[in-house]
Each structure stands twice: as structure tokens, then as C-alpha cells.
Design a protein around this motif. Structure first.
Motif, PDB file in Angstrom:
ATOM      1  N   ARG A 117      48.569  35.245 -83.257  1.00  0.00           N
ATOM      2  CA  ARG A 117      48.765  34.163 -84.227  1.00  0.00           C
ATOM      3  C   ARG A 117      48.713  32.798 -83.559  1.00  0.00           C
ATOM      4  O   ARG A 117      48.085  31.869 -84.083  1.00  0.00           O
ATOM      5  N   GLU A 118      49.365  32.667 -82.414  1.00  0.00           N
ATOM      6  CA  GLU A 118      49.396  31.369 -81.732  1.00  0.00           C
ATOM      7  C   GLU A 118      48.004  30.916 -81.315  1.00  0.00           C
ATOM      8  O   GLU A 118      47.688  29.720 -81.383  1.00  0.00           O
ATOM      9  N   ARG A 119      47.165  31.840 -80.887  1.00  0.00           N
ATOM     10  CA  ARG A 119      45.854  31.497 -80.355  1.00  0.00           C
ATOM     11  C   ARG A 119      44.737  31.665 -81.370  1.00  0.00           C
ATOM     12  O   ARG A 119      43.565  31.397 -81.051  1.00  0.00           O
ATOM     13  N   GLY A 120      45.071  32.125 -82.579  1.00  0.00           N
ATOM     14  CA  GLY A 120      44.067  32.258 -83.631  1.00  0.00           C
ATOM     15  C   GLY A 120      43.001  33.295 -83.336  1.00  0.00           C
ATOM     16  O   GLY A 120      41.872  33.199 -83.837  1.00  0.00           O
ATOM     17  N   MET A 121      43.329  34.283 -82.523  1.00  0.00           N
ATOM     18  CA  MET A 121      42.343  35.310 -82.174  1.00  0.00           C
ATOM     19  C   MET A 121      42.139  36.287 -83.325  1.00  0.00           C
ATOM     20  O   MET A 121      43.020  36.496 -84.159  1.00  0.00           O
ATOM     21  N   GLY A 122      40.984  36.914 -83.350  1.00  0.00           N
ATOM     22  CA  GLY A 122      40.797  38.115 -84.138  1.00  0.00           C
ATOM     23  C   GLY A 122      41.185  39.294 -83.277  1.00  0.00           C
ATOM     24  O   GLY A 122      40.945  39.290 -82.063  1.00  0.00           O
ATOM     25  N   MET A 123      41.813  40.311 -83.876  1.00  0.00           N
ATOM     26  CA  MET A 123      42.256  41.466 -83.085  1.00  0.00           C
ATOM     27  C   MET A 123      41.922  42.765 -83.803  1.00  0.00           C
ATOM     28  O   MET A 123      42.159  42.897 -85.007  1.00  0.00           O
ATOM     29  N   LEU A 124      41.344  43.696 -83.043  1.00  0.00           N
ATOM     30  CA  LEU A 124      41.160  45.062 -83.523  1.00  0.00           C
ATOM     31  C   LEU A 124      42.193  45.919 -82.818  1.00  0.00           C
ATOM     32  O   LEU A 124      42.156  46.070 -81.591  1.00  0.00           O
ATOM     33  N   PHE A 125      43.126  46.480 -83.589  1.00  0.00           N
ATOM     34  CA  PHE A 125      44.256  47.217 -83.035  1.00  0.00           C
ATOM     35  C   PHE A 125      44.076  48.697 -83.352  1.00  0.00           C
ATOM     36  O   PHE A 125      44.201  49.122 -84.505  1.00  0.00           O
ATOM     37  N   ILE A 126      43.772  49.487 -82.323  1.00  0.00           N
ATOM     38  CA  ILE A 126      43.530  50.919 -82.492  1.00  0.00           C
ATOM     39  C   ILE A 126      44.828  51.670 -82.240  1.00  0.00           C
ATOM     40  O   ILE A 126      45.502  51.456 -81.236  1.00  0.00           O
ATOM     41  N   THR A 127      45.174  52.554 -83.157  1.00  0.00           N
ATOM     42  CA  THR A 127      46.407  53.311 -83.017  1.00  0.00           C
ATOM     43  C   THR A 127      46.320  54.598 -83.827  1.00  0.00           C
ATOM     44  O   THR A 127      45.531  54.700 -84.769  1.00  0.00           O
ATOM     45  N   HIS A 128      47.118  55.590 -83.445  1.00  0.00           N
ATOM     46  CA  HIS A 128      47.284  56.790 -84.260  1.00  0.00           C
ATOM     47  C   HIS A 128      48.589  56.721 -85.054  1.00  0.00           C
ATOM     48  O   HIS A 128      48.905  57.624 -85.812  1.00  0.00           O
ATOM     49  N   ASP A 129      49.325  55.621 -84.875  1.00  0.00           N
ATOM     50  CA  ASP A 129      50.624  55.446 -85.518  1.00  0.00           C
ATOM     51  C   ASP A 129      50.450  54.635 -86.801  1.00  0.00           C
ATOM     52  O   ASP A 129      50.297  53.417 -86.773  1.00  0.00           O
ATOM     53  N   LEU A 130      50.484  55.311 -87.944  1.00  0.00           N
ATOM     54  CA  LEU A 130      50.234  54.635 -89.214  1.00  0.00           C
ATOM     55  C   LEU A 130      51.315  53.630 -89.563  1.00  0.00           C
ATOM     56  O   LEU A 130      51.030  52.568 -90.131  1.00  0.00           O
ATOM     57  N   ASP A 131      52.562  53.942 -89.240  1.00  0.00           N
ATOM     58  CA  ASP A 131      53.639  53.009 -89.539  1.00  0.00           C
ATOM     59  C   ASP A 131      53.476  51.721 -88.733  1.00  0.00           C
ATOM     60  O   ASP A 131      53.742  50.629 -89.237  1.00  0.00           O
ATOM     61  N   LEU A 132      53.038  51.856 -87.514  1.00  0.00           N
ATOM     62  CA  LEU A 132      52.794  50.689 -86.674  1.00  0.00           C
ATOM     63  C   LEU A 132      51.670  49.840 -87.256  1.00  0.00           C
ATOM     64  O   LEU A 132      51.767  48.611 -87.323  1.00  0.00           O
ATOM     65  N   ALA A 133      50.605  50.483 -87.703  1.00  0.00           N
ATOM     66  CA  ALA A 133      49.500  49.751 -88.320  1.00  0.00           C
ATOM     67  C   ALA A 133      49.947  49.046 -89.596  1.00  0.00           C
ATOM     68  O   ALA A 133      49.574  47.898 -89.858  1.00  0.00           O
ATOM     69  N   ALA A 134      50.765  49.721 -90.387  1.00  0.00           N
ATOM     70  CA  ALA A 134      51.243  49.127 -91.644  1.00  0.00           C
ATOM     71  C   ALA A 134      52.092  47.899 -91.387  1.00  0.00           C
ATOM     72  O   ALA A 134      52.047  46.914 -92.137  1.00  0.00           O
ATOM     73  N   ALA A 135      52.885  47.941 -90.307  1.00  0.00           N
ATOM     74  CA  ALA A 135      53.815  46.850 -90.017  1.00  0.00           C
ATOM     75  C   ALA A 135      53.138  45.644 -89.389  1.00  0.00           C
ATOM     76  O   ALA A 135      53.663  44.528 -89.475  1.00  0.00           O
ATOM     77  N   THR A 136      51.983  45.839 -88.749  1.00  0.00           N
ATOM     78  CA  THR A 136      51.405  44.757 -87.958  1.00  0.00           C
ATOM     79  C   THR A 136      50.066  44.239 -88.457  1.00  0.00           C
ATOM     80  O   THR A 136      49.717  43.091 -88.181  1.00  0.00           O
ATOM     81  N   CYS A 137      49.313  45.051 -89.165  1.00  0.00           N
ATOM     82  CA  CYS A 137      47.922  44.698 -89.458  1.00  0.00           C
ATOM     83  C   CYS A 137      47.747  44.101 -90.852  1.00  0.00           C
ATOM     84  O   CYS A 137      48.501  44.403 -91.773  1.00  0.00           O
ATOM     85  N   ASP A 138      46.729  43.265 -90.975  1.00  0.00           N
ATOM     86  CA  ASP A 138      46.373  42.684 -92.273  1.00  0.00           C
ATOM     87  C   ASP A 138      45.545  43.676 -93.085  1.00  0.00           C
ATOM     88  O   ASP A 138      45.777  43.854 -94.279  1.00  0.00           O
ATOM     89  N   ARG A 139      44.561  44.278 -92.438  1.00  0.00           N
ATOM     90  CA  ARG A 139      43.736  45.308 -93.066  1.00  0.00           C
ATOM     91  C   ARG A 139      43.671  46.514 -92.136  1.00  0.00           C
ATOM     92  O   ARG A 139      43.865  46.384 -90.935  1.00  0.00           O
ATOM     93  N   VAL A 140      43.363  47.685 -92.718  1.00  0.00           N
ATOM     94  CA  VAL A 140      43.310  48.913 -91.920  1.00  0.00           C
ATOM     95  C   VAL A 140      42.073  49.718 -92.311  1.00  0.00           C
ATOM     96  O   VAL A 140      41.770  49.887 -93.500  1.00  0.00           O
TER      97      VAL A 140
END
Length: 334
Positions: free
Chosen positions: A201-224
Motif C-alpha cells: 500500500r505504501e509503495r503503490g505496488m501491484g502484488m500477486l499473492f500465491i497461497t493455498h490458504d483461502l482464509d489468508l487470501a480472503a483477509a488480504t487480497c482485493d481479488r482472487v
């Protein structure tokens, strides 16, 4: 609309020596500036290969078609110099295992500064100053001391923070995170994710966050995006995906999560396993494991847009999560 940093368009990837079927099949994926996008699925679904394709880190024998645009540059057509420049300025990656990415006989400071000094982007003093700044930004307590230490002198969580700092040395606009919390305990995992989200957020980066943890993705990501056997099967804003999945695989993954308050404590399950690389049955790859599968599923359905989301299923409509959980649980123990 925000600047599109990553656009994967109909990416097909084949590895003829090891796989009969395509290991990536028509993958479509986008990441915009300032957006955190999740990519979830079982191990072996093709998530890491997708990320590696973005940086041109595929095996030499890989056969690809489609386009992978990073900042408007098609990675699949780049020569080695263009790829080096891309990795040194536009896109970086945080890998799963920090100990595998660090030379055990070299100091942390060497790891952080070597690439930017070799590329001529920063002098020795400027590179060291930036390394100190980033070690502080990722939450390490004594940056100057850590520069002089070797990997074995730091814990797993501290090493992952070093890897994040290393990925940020080139000031990338796009950051790829390939399951960066897999080997960490829950508390450290939460800290690392918080660091990544704050820096993104501070640096305005785009991020692709790969995970097998659905709860983690739900809590952190804008789209999945949800991936299965090399296919994208669903994409949606995080809240919509987790409240009302439109693909039975997504519903099965959600039903397999442990939840507080479950009376019998029994997890749902998805029967069977991913199709083998030597199998190419055509049709929907999830059909052999799906309680909704019928003759229609012998033909691979198209990815269909439904408002703000997309899904690839011959039986459109919101999947009833409770029914799916119950059915899959019963099948999983039969």
C-alpha cells in the motif's frame, strides 16, 4: 482505471518431456497498480509456474503460446538482456523457502546489495543505505547488525523479511509472492503478511499473492483467482468469492477449512486427486472429483463473465456451499 502492471492473456505452457497435457491451459490473469491479487489452489495446480512465467524463469524445454505482459512488455518474446532489465527494475519475486534463496556462506548485506551494484543502479554506499532502510521497513530490529550476519544466524521469519527486503531493492512496481509464509508459524505468518500488505500500500505496488490458504487470501487480497490443474476456474472480488462460490472446486476448498464451532469437528473433503500430468481426458478437469458432473462436463466449459466475476462451470449459478460441503464430506469418507 488503474494502470495494468500484469496481463496474462491465453497462456499455454507445455513440458513435452514430463507431461502429456498442457500444464497451463489458456491462463488469463491481471494485476493493476495498487492491487493485491490472490492465486489459490492445491499444490500442483500451476500457481508457481504461472508466477515464474511472469519473470521468464521457465524450464528451457518449456513451450509457450499467448502473452505475458509486464508493464506492457511481452516476457515470452524477451531476450536475456531484456529479462534481466525487467527483473532489475519492474518486477521481483519472493519465493517460498528463504533458506534456498540465500547463499549460506555469504553475508546478508552481500545478498541485498550485489544485484543493484552489479547493474550500476546504485553505488556501494547507496546500496548499503537502501538495504539498511529496507531491513528497517520489514521490521528487523537491528538492520546494521543483520547486514553483517550469515543466514544461519537468523530465524526463518527473519530470513523471510530479508527476502522481502531483497525483492524491494530494485523498487519494483510488481511484486510476486509465491507462498511466502508456508514454512512459518501462525504468529510469524501474520506478521509477514502484515508487512507485505503495508509495503504494498505504501509503495503503490501491484502484488500477486500465491497461497493455498483461502482464509489468508480472503483477509488480504482485493481479488482472487482459483486455479485447478492448469486452468483458471473462478475469479472474483475476495468477499464475493468466499461468500458465494460459483464453482464446485472453490466450494470444496472452502468446505475443507477447519472452522470454530463445528460440532463434530470433521472436515469436509474433496475426493480423488489432481489429474496426473500424463493424463489428458479433455473436458472439465475437475469432473472426476465433482458431485455435479454429468455428460455436459465432457466438454471443457468456457470461462464466463457474471458481472464482477467469472467462472468455468457447465452448471452456472451460485454453488450452495452448505450442500456442497455436506456432499463432499460424505463422498470423502465413503
Amino acid at each position: 482505471m488503474s494502470e495494468r502492471l500484469l496481463s496474462i492473456d491465453s497462456l499455454w505452457l507445455r513440458l513435452p518431456r514430463v507431461a502429456q497435457r498442457a500444464v497451463l491451459s489458456g491462463v488469463e490473469l491481471e494485476v493493476a497498480r495498487g492491487e493485491m491479487v490472490g492465486l489459490v489452489g492445491e499444490s500442483g495446480s500451476g500457481k508457481s509456474l504461472t508466477a515464474r512465467a511472469v519473470l521468464g524463469l521457465l524450464p528451457a524445454e518449456a513451450q509457450t503460446t499467448g502473452r505475458v505482459l509486464v508493464g506492457g512488455l511481452d516476457v515470452l518474446t524477451c531476450d536475456r538482456k531484456a529479462l534481466r532489465d525487467l527483473r532489475a527494475s519492474t518486477a521481483s519475486m519472493v519465493f517460498q523457502d528463504p533458506r534456498a534463496g540465500l547463499n549460506p556462506v555469504r553475508r546478508i548485506g552481500d545478498f541485498l546489495t550485489e544485484a543493484v551494484r552489479a547493474s550500476g543502479r546504485l553505488s556501494g554506499a547507496a546500496a548499503t543505505a537502501r538495504a539498511l532502510e529496507l531491513l528497517g521497513a520489514v521490521g528487523l530490529p537491528d538492520p546494521r547488525l543483520h547486514l553483517t550476519q550469515y543466514p544461519h544466524q537468523l530465524s526463518g521469519g527473519m530470513l523471510q523479511r530479508v527476502m522481502i527486503a531483497g525483492a524491494l531493492m530494485s523498487e519494483p512496481r510488481l511484486l510476486l509472492c509465491d507462498e511466502p509464509t508456508t514454512a512459518l508459524d501462525v504468529t510469524t505468518q501474520a506478521e509477514i503478511v502484515a508487512v507485505l500488505r503495508r509495503l504494498q500500500r505504501e509503495r503503490g505496488m501491484g502484488m500477486l499473492f500465491i497461497t493455498h490458504d483461502l482464509d489468508l487470501a480472503a483477509a488480504t487480497c482485493d481479488r482472487v483467482y482459483v486455479m485447478y490443474a492448469g486452468h483458471m476456474v473462478e475469479e472474483a472480488p475476495a468477499a464475493e468469492l468466499f461468500s458465494a462460490p460459483r464453482h464446485p472446486y472453490t466450494a470444496g476448498l472452502l468446505a475443507s477449512r477447519p472452522r470454530l464451532g463445528d460440532e463434530d469437528g470433521r472436515l469436509g473433503s474433496i475426493p480423488g486427486s489432481l489429474p496426473r500430468l500424463l493424463e489428458d481426458s479433455g473436458g472439465c478437469p475437475f469432473a472426476p472429483r465433482c458431485s455435479l458432473a454429468d455428460e455436459v462436463c465432457r466438454v471443457l466449459p468456457a470461462m464466463v463473465r457474471h458481472g464482477s466475476r467469472s467462472s468455468r462451470c457447465a452448471h452456472p449459478g451460485v454453488v450452495d456451499l452448505a450442500a456442497a460441503a455436506h456432499a463432499e464430506s460424505l463422498r470423502g469418507v465413503s
